[in-house]
Design an enzyme around this catalytic site. Sequence first.
Site, PDB file in Angstrom:
ATOM      1  N   HIS A 364      45.039  42.115  33.575  1.00  0.00           N
ATOM      2  CA  HIS A 364      45.573  43.445  33.254  1.00  0.00           C
ATOM      3  C   HIS A 364      47.072  43.372  32.982  1.00  0.00           C
ATOM      4  O   HIS A 364      47.598  44.091  32.126  1.00  0.00           O
ATOM      5  CB  HIS A 364      45.287  44.426  34.393  1.00  0.00           C
ATOM      6  CG  HIS A 364      45.453  45.858  34.017  1.00  0.00           C
ATOM      7  ND1 HIS A 364      46.572  46.595  34.351  1.00  0.00           N
ATOM      8  CD2 HIS A 364      44.656  46.691  33.306  1.00  0.00           C
ATOM      9  CE1 HIS A 364      46.432  47.825  33.883  1.00  0.00           C
ATOM     10  NE2 HIS A 364      45.292  47.913  33.241  1.00  0.00           N
ATOM     11  N   CYS A 365      47.770  42.500  33.690  1.00  0.00           N
ATOM     12  CA  CYS A 365      49.225  42.378  33.547  1.00  0.00           C
ATOM     13  C   CYS A 365      49.653  41.848  32.180  1.00  0.00           C
ATOM     14  O   CYS A 365      50.778  42.097  31.752  1.00  0.00           O
ATOM     15  CB  CYS A 365      49.782  41.449  34.616  1.00  0.00           C
ATOM     16  SG  CYS A 365      49.374  41.894  36.315  1.00  0.00           S
TER      17      CYS A 365
END
Length: 378
Positions: A364-365
Amino acid sequence: MTHISTTTHTSSTAAATPADLGFAMPAEFSPHTACWMLWPQRPDTWRYGAKPAQRAFVEVATAIAESETVYVGVNDEQYENARNQLPADVRVVELSSNDAWMRDVGPTFVTHPDGRLAMVDWEFNAWGGLKGGLYFPWDKDRRIRTKIAEILGIPRFEAPVVLEGGAIHVDGEGTLITTEECLLNPNRNPEVDKANMERLLGDYLGVEKIIWLPRGCHLDETDGHIDNLCCFVAPGEVALNWCDDETDPQHAISREALKVLENATDARGRALKVHKLLQPGPLFIAEEEASGIDRLSSSHPRQPGDRMATSYVNFYIGNSVVVMPLLDPARDDQAKATLQGLFPDRRVIGVPAREILLGGGNIHCITQQQPLASSHQA
């Protein structure tokens, strides 16, 4: 003061916020036009010249490209290498960066009911500036949002607050979830209290209800980003990083988050349904993993034996896929089965992600969704 920049030469309205103009941030599980990523190359973050990390990023981009267009921004000196490694249907663009965390340095996109797309350009100080930040300088990262606005030809709302995309999750129906540890951290916005932060989030993201969790995951170097701890998987439903081991510091963090979530209601007045995702590991940096990283005084140290902030919550929701990190053979299958149950209409793809975790984050980062908008006309 709000400033609106636009590449389409429309007039600026200094007092107008995105919410004033009818814009709001959609949920990640809403339809996308594209996903944006950056190419890893920083030798004090990624071991062995980032070659192992690059392979992991290629797998993530390849998986998401099944679902939507993927753009990967690359510094000039790595352009040819990235182009040769990435699939032909992934669009490689020259977009200089200091590191590869597109979720945090990229734009937060907002949409209008009439189909227009715009972005919020937050201030960025590398997760704490000179008081706990992860590297210096961050000048290239700071220009990424401006450049993407130019590429897409959309308005850019400059927000007077330091905020990273990983610090927020929304349900697309007026609710935002975040942590006090991050958004109220004095190394971000020392003069902004909770009430003012709530007003700013409402002004720039069009949200009406903020759910505050106290802390993020144990040892999360971002000062507690929500996207490693908890995320919306549907309206009224969240996934929570969970730990059953009472001797593990994550246990208390997850328990206190659960208590808040079980007593919260969203902007529509719904109680939240909480789905627990048992954490991987715990996992630690091995000697050979730490030895391949450049040691610079201006960057966050990574030492053998350091515990990493592990979570299966750090996944990406695409149009037709969910791309999740594979981190622990003992628990990967269980996490994948749980996510497949939460997203029955999407194919859950697991990607070996330890190399991303070694850099301090996860899937997600390194991704940022561009929501579907029927028009880019400002």
